[in-house]
Enzyme design. Sequence first.
Site, mmCIF file in Angstrom:
data_model
loop_
_atom_site.group_PDB
_atom_site.id
_atom_site.type_symbol
_atom_site.label_atom_id
_atom_site.label_comp_id
_atom_site.label_asym_id
_atom_site.label_seq_id
_atom_site.Cartn_x
_atom_site.Cartn_y
_atom_site.Cartn_z
ATOM 1 N N GLY A 9 0.819 -1.203 0.000
ATOM 2 C CA GLY A 9 0.000 0.000 0.000
ATOM 3 C C GLY A 9 0.850 1.248 0.000
ATOM 4 O O GLY A 9 1.908 1.285 -0.642
ATOM 5 N N ALA A 10 0.430 2.261 0.738
ATOM 6 C CA ALA A 10 1.102 3.560 0.683
ATOM 7 C C ALA A 10 2.575 3.466 1.075
ATOM 8 O O ALA A 10 3.468 3.793 0.284
ATOM 9 C CB ALA A 10 0.359 4.555 1.572
ATOM 10 N N ASN A 102 1.981 0.633 12.305
ATOM 11 C CA ASN A 102 1.578 1.685 13.222
ATOM 12 C C ASN A 102 1.000 1.075 14.496
ATOM 13 O O ASN A 102 0.590 -0.089 14.505
ATOM 14 C CB ASN A 102 0.525 2.590 12.572
ATOM 15 C CG ASN A 102 1.143 3.570 11.593
ATOM 16 O OD1 ASN A 102 2.243 4.068 11.810
ATOM 17 N ND2 ASN A 102 0.440 3.844 10.510
ATOM 18 N N LYS A 204 5.844 7.850 18.369
ATOM 19 C CA LYS A 204 4.972 8.041 17.218
ATOM 20 C C LYS A 204 3.509 7.820 17.593
ATOM 21 O O LYS A 204 2.617 8.539 17.136
ATOM 22 C CB LYS A 204 5.364 7.118 16.071
ATOM 23 C CG LYS A 204 4.517 7.389 14.829
ATOM 24 C CD LYS A 204 4.888 6.536 13.648
ATOM 25 C CE LYS A 204 4.016 6.926 12.443
ATOM 26 N NZ LYS A 204 4.234 6.078 11.271
#
Length: 327
Positions: A9-10, A102, A204
């Site tokens: 993906g991205a 993430n 993060k």
Amino acid sequence: MRICIYGAGAIGGYLGAMFVEAGHEVSLVARGEHLKALRANGLTLEIGGRTLKSWPAASADPAELGPQDYVVVSVKAPALPPAVRAIGPLLGAQTAVITALNGIPWWFFHGFGGPYDGRTLSSVDPEGVLNRSLDMRRVIGCVVHAGCSVPQPGVIRHASGDLFIIGEPASGVSPRCQALQQVIVGAGLRCDISPRIQQAVWMKLLGNASMGPLSVLTSGTLAGMARDPGTRKISAEMIAEAIAVGRHFGLDPGMTVEERIELGAKLGEFKTSMLQDFEKGRPMELDTFLAAIIEMAQLAGVSTPTIETVQALTLHKARQAGLYPPL
């Protein structure tokens, strides 16, 4: 190097394109319309006013790609259990698995030390599939500081950032991390090695866990939410609660609440990955962002009322859209 991107993906597509440009033998695991486009038209990366076109091998079946030197797992948390179960054909005797994820990863407390060493959060790996399916000795943690999107299948658009922080879950700076750093830097990207990768993950997460869900509730960009006084206040309260949780586990926020909000705002009118997922009708990483913090807060005996409120609202919206299991 033979490098497979599992989840192109991205971020995965961005990495894949840059590795191809550096001369590595790259393959991609993808599915659906994205896979069809990759096979028909190749991989396109729009970056810095340039368009990079490449034709890496692409498949939905890892068995078609064979053993690799590195496997970069860059799927969203809801897709992680089936990915880890299917990864076997890509693994040779020395293959390292880089988790470019993430939120709180399932390996977060592996090698953590202290009373929580080896603990698995039920919010992250409720059935223990991830722990059972992948030998932890293969894992290298990775925290991504880059903004990318997929404007159409087969096309990756880079917006900002090029920093990848890697590290051993069990801490320390290992020769294999140093070797991986050279591969990433050689592809024109920045790469730091963290002697305690959990710290980088946590720093993060402080921004993602607030701005991600709030963007789904407001449809706001990072800069837009930072400008809005009400949204900024809620974000600040969420970050402050998470910082209090982290202190119990020896995790340093690394900056003030306001500095963390401004760090995200610097990305500009950029939609968070969670909002991008919501708008495309894809499951979101609510458990590894919010439920994990709440579970850690319960272990620590720390109150997180704002985080729990935002979680409840975002879950309700996700359920209404059919993007989270119903009650």
